[in-house]
Write an enzyme that holds these catalytic residues in place. Sequence first.
Site, PDB file in Angstrom:
ATOM      1  N   VAL A 159      77.368 118.209 122.765  1.00 49.11           N
ATOM      2  CA  VAL A 159      77.771 118.525 121.287  1.00 49.11           C
ATOM      3  C   VAL A 159      78.581 119.355 121.763  1.00 49.11           C
ATOM      4  O   VAL A 159      79.823 120.162 121.837  1.00 49.11           O
ATOM      5  CB  VAL A 159      76.982 118.588 120.485  1.00 49.11           C
ATOM      6  CG1 VAL A 159      77.652 119.179 119.038  1.00 49.11           C
ATOM      7  CG2 VAL A 159      76.294 117.121 119.471  1.00 49.11           C
ATOM      8  N   LYS A 160      77.054 120.946 122.733  1.00 43.60           N
ATOM      9  CA  LYS A 160      77.772 122.062 122.684  1.00 43.60           C
ATOM     10  C   LYS A 160      78.684 122.508 124.045  1.00 43.60           C
ATOM     11  O   LYS A 160      80.051 123.029 123.992  1.00 43.60           O
ATOM     12  CB  LYS A 160      76.542 122.805 122.424  1.00 43.60           C
ATOM     13  CG  LYS A 160      77.129 124.925 123.050  1.00 43.60           C
ATOM     14  CD  LYS A 160      77.687 125.613 121.711  1.00 43.60           C
ATOM     15  CE  LYS A 160      78.218 126.131 122.375  1.00 43.60           C
ATOM     16  NZ  LYS A 160      77.223 128.017 123.213  1.00 43.60           N
ATOM     17  N   ILE A 161      78.677 121.376 124.907  1.00 46.59           N
ATOM     18  CA  ILE A 161      79.510 121.236 125.921  1.00 46.59           C
ATOM     19  C   ILE A 161      80.613 121.120 125.760  1.00 46.59           C
ATOM     20  O   ILE A 161      82.138 121.680 126.146  1.00 46.59           O
ATOM     21  CB  ILE A 161      79.381 120.404 127.274  1.00 46.59           C
ATOM     22  CG1 ILE A 161      77.543 121.407 127.756  1.00 46.59           C
ATOM     23  CG2 ILE A 161      79.367 120.663 129.193  1.00 46.59           C
ATOM     24  CD1 ILE A 161      77.016 120.600 128.533  1.00 46.59           C
TER      25      ILE A 161
END
Length: 306
Positions: free
Chosen positions: A170-172
């Site tokens: 999700v963060k990437i």
Amino acid sequence: MTETRQRVGWIGTGRMGAPMAERLARAGVDLAVWNRTAAKAEPLRAHGAAISGTIAGLRDRDVVFTMVATSADLDQVLAELLGDGDGPGVVVDCSTISMEASAAARRACAGRGTAYLAAPVSGNGKVARAGGLSLVCSGPRETYDRVAGLLTHLGKSATYAGEGETARLVKIAHNLMLGVVTQTLAEITVLAEKGGVPRHAFLEFLNDSVMGSAFTRYKSPAFVHLDYTPTFTPVLLRKDFDLGLAAARALDVPMPVTALAAQLIQASLGAGRSDEDFAILLDLQAAASGLELKPEDVAVDDGLGS
């Protein structure tokens, strides 16, 4: 155990870690912090935090947060934190690292009886100080519930994304959009200015339109004033694009726009702009368009109340 009674450790008080740790300290959390450069941790004493001389000194904490720059940094601090015996109750890692590195950290923690939660964040140091961070978390649900009260002090929201390392993906993906949006914002801003529109006027309109966002608003002062004081550097953004494109290859997802943005981010490094904010994509776009930018002396709302 409630968050008011948990003994908490914090590793990494850099551009992001310091304001995050400060928010815990200001909330009255029993907090001890460690940083490789001890002087960067000292200001937290004024907010009630203790300073640990060693990482090992945090092993007896109920929860230890880590906020470091790279996977190698996380490996190093975990090796000392976990040691040869029992580690802390929970490690919550807020760094942006690969899914593979996160899985390795989870295994290392499990080997010492320590629960592990991946909890990367969206926002920069200024956003962290204003309490505007968003966190995305993954790991056992019971681990998330165990630290959820602490997470409320760190930002405006925390989202549970499931088991394993899903939070890392999700963060990437989030940071891929960060780079693509910034490049697009640079292109349309240069287009408008070369056509005779002042940057501040164009960005004011954009931010008040349906296309505006919290991000375009708090990036606007950098674009208007040409202030490239780093909040997030092209070096770090390139790292995240490398991670994202590697994930895309592994999952057979074509990402042509992202791949092109990656090349433009690489060009900023080739131009020697590695230590500035990634908003310098605006400068590169202007140069490619034959436009000479000048700072505009106009007050701009960043949306953070500052």
